[in-house]
Write a protein that holds these residues in place. Structure first.
Motif, PDB file in Angstrom:
ATOM      1  N   TYR A  29       0.878  -1.163   0.000  1.00  0.00           N
ATOM      2  CA  TYR A  29       0.000   0.000   0.000  1.00  0.00           C
ATOM      3  C   TYR A  29       0.916   1.214   0.000  1.00  0.00           C
ATOM      4  CZ  TYR A  29      -3.856   3.094   1.235  1.00  0.00           C
ATOM      5  OH  TYR A  29      -4.794   4.085   1.230  1.00  0.00           O
ATOM      6  N   ILE A  50      -2.318  -6.682  -8.883  1.00  0.00           N
ATOM      7  CA  ILE A  50      -2.453  -5.241  -8.682  1.00  0.00           C
ATOM      8  C   ILE A  50      -3.938  -4.895  -8.540  1.00  0.00           C
ATOM      9  CG2 ILE A  50      -1.900  -2.961  -9.598  1.00  0.00           C
ATOM     10  CD1 ILE A  50       0.277  -4.432 -11.317  1.00  0.00           C
ATOM     11  N   HIS A  51      -4.295  -4.351  -7.392  1.00  0.00           N
ATOM     12  CA  HIS A  51      -5.691  -4.012  -7.120  1.00  0.00           C
ATOM     13  C   HIS A  51      -6.043  -2.621  -7.626  1.00  0.00           C
ATOM     14  CE1 HIS A  51      -5.741  -7.625  -4.734  1.00  0.00           C
ATOM     15  NE2 HIS A  51      -4.755  -7.165  -3.989  1.00  0.00           N
ATOM     16  N   ARG A  52      -5.136  -1.654  -7.425  1.00  0.00           N
ATOM     17  CA  ARG A  52      -5.390  -0.295  -7.933  1.00  0.00           C
ATOM     18  C   ARG A  52      -4.076   0.462  -8.021  1.00  0.00           C
ATOM     19  NH1 ARG A  52      -7.618   3.832  -3.485  1.00  0.00           N
ATOM     20  NH2 ARG A  52      -6.696   2.887  -1.645  1.00  0.00           N
ATOM     21  N   GLY A  53      -4.093   1.520  -8.812  1.00  0.00           N
ATOM     22  CA  GLY A  53      -2.897   2.318  -9.032  1.00  0.00           C
ATOM     23  C   GLY A  53      -2.099   1.787 -10.212  1.00  0.00           C
ATOM     24  N   ARG A  54      -0.959   2.447 -10.446  1.00  0.00           N
ATOM     25  CA  ARG A  54      -0.072   2.066 -11.552  1.00  0.00           C
ATOM     26  C   ARG A  54       1.362   2.085 -11.067  1.00  0.00           C
ATOM     27  NH1 ARG A  54      -0.280   4.503 -16.848  1.00  0.00           N
ATOM     28  NH2 ARG A  54       0.872   6.177 -15.870  1.00  0.00           N
ATOM     29  N   ALA A  67      -1.122  -2.052 -13.949  1.00  0.00           N
ATOM     30  CA  ALA A  67      -2.212  -1.214 -13.434  1.00  0.00           C
ATOM     31  C   ALA A  67      -3.261  -2.075 -12.740  1.00  0.00           C
ATOM     32  CB  ALA A  67      -2.852  -0.446 -14.587  1.00  0.00           C
ATOM     33  N   GLY A  68      -4.099  -1.389 -11.948  1.00  0.00           N
ATOM     34  CA  GLY A  68      -5.162  -2.066 -11.230  1.00  0.00           C
ATOM     35  C   GLY A  68      -5.947  -3.007 -12.128  1.00  0.00           C
ATOM     36  N   GLY A  69      -6.200  -4.222 -11.649  1.00  0.00           N
ATOM     37  CA  GLY A  69      -6.910  -5.229 -12.413  1.00  0.00           C
ATOM     38  C   GLY A  69      -6.008  -6.154 -13.200  1.00  0.00           C
ATOM     39  N   TYR A  90      -0.902   2.904  -4.948  1.00  0.00           N
ATOM     40  CA  TYR A  90      -0.655   1.571  -5.492  1.00  0.00           C
ATOM     41  C   TYR A  90      -1.014   0.581  -4.398  1.00  0.00           C
ATOM     42  CZ  TYR A  90       2.036  -2.547  -6.956  1.00  0.00           C
ATOM     43  OH  TYR A  90       2.439  -3.814  -7.300  1.00  0.00           O
ATOM     44  N   GLU A  91      -1.951  -0.298  -4.704  1.00  0.00           N
ATOM     45  CA  GLU A  91      -2.342  -1.321  -3.749  1.00  0.00           C
ATOM     46  C   GLU A  91      -2.305  -2.665  -4.470  1.00  0.00           C
ATOM     47  OE1 GLU A  91      -5.695  -2.121  -0.320  1.00  0.00           O
ATOM     48  OE2 GLU A  91      -6.012  -0.520  -1.764  1.00  0.00           O
ATOM     49  N   ALA A  92      -1.551  -3.605  -3.896  1.00  0.00           N
ATOM     50  CA  ALA A  92      -1.373  -4.893  -4.556  1.00  0.00           C
ATOM     51  C   ALA A  92      -1.057  -5.978  -3.536  1.00  0.00           C
ATOM     52  CB  ALA A  92      -0.243  -4.805  -5.578  1.00  0.00           C
TER      53      ALA A  92
END
Length: 107
Positions: A29, A50-54, A67-69, A90-92
């Motif tokens: 995070y 990757i959940h969100r962000g780049r 990137a997210g997704g 960035y959340e992953a």
């Protein structure tokens, strides 16, 4: 057998052997652009969910934006790093294919 869920903080790392798992998890995070780990490698594959962000990933001699997704897999023994792009969060979840973290830092 009794299975119990484990509470995990948003950015907590969990080594699988502590839970009887063959994989270890890093929850990332990061809220500042330009941040991320320096160049390193592992003797096992690492999967980035990757959940969100780049983030800009350097994997061997290649660079790719994740990137997210998206999911990115870095094979065992391949040098890699990433840095967060934009000003976003960035959340992953990073899945290490080993029950313990083993990292060789290269810089």
């Amino acid at each position: 057998m009794t299975i119990q869920p484990v509470d995990v903080a948003r950015d907590e790392d969990i080594e699988g052997y502590l839970l009887g798992s063959s994989v270890s998890i890093m929850r990332e995070y990061i809220t500042s652009a330009g941040r991320g780990p320096r160049l390193h490698r592992h003797p096992y594959a690492e999967t980035f969910v990757i959940h969100r962000g780049r983030a800009l990933f350097t994997v061997g001699d290649e660079q790719v934006i994740g990137a997210g997704g998206q999911i990115l897999v870095v094979p065992a023994l391949v040098d890699h790093r990433f840095e967060v792009l934009d000003g976003g969060t960035y959340e992953a979840t990073h899945v290490h294919a080993n029950d313990r973290f083993v990292t060789e830092w290269l810089e």
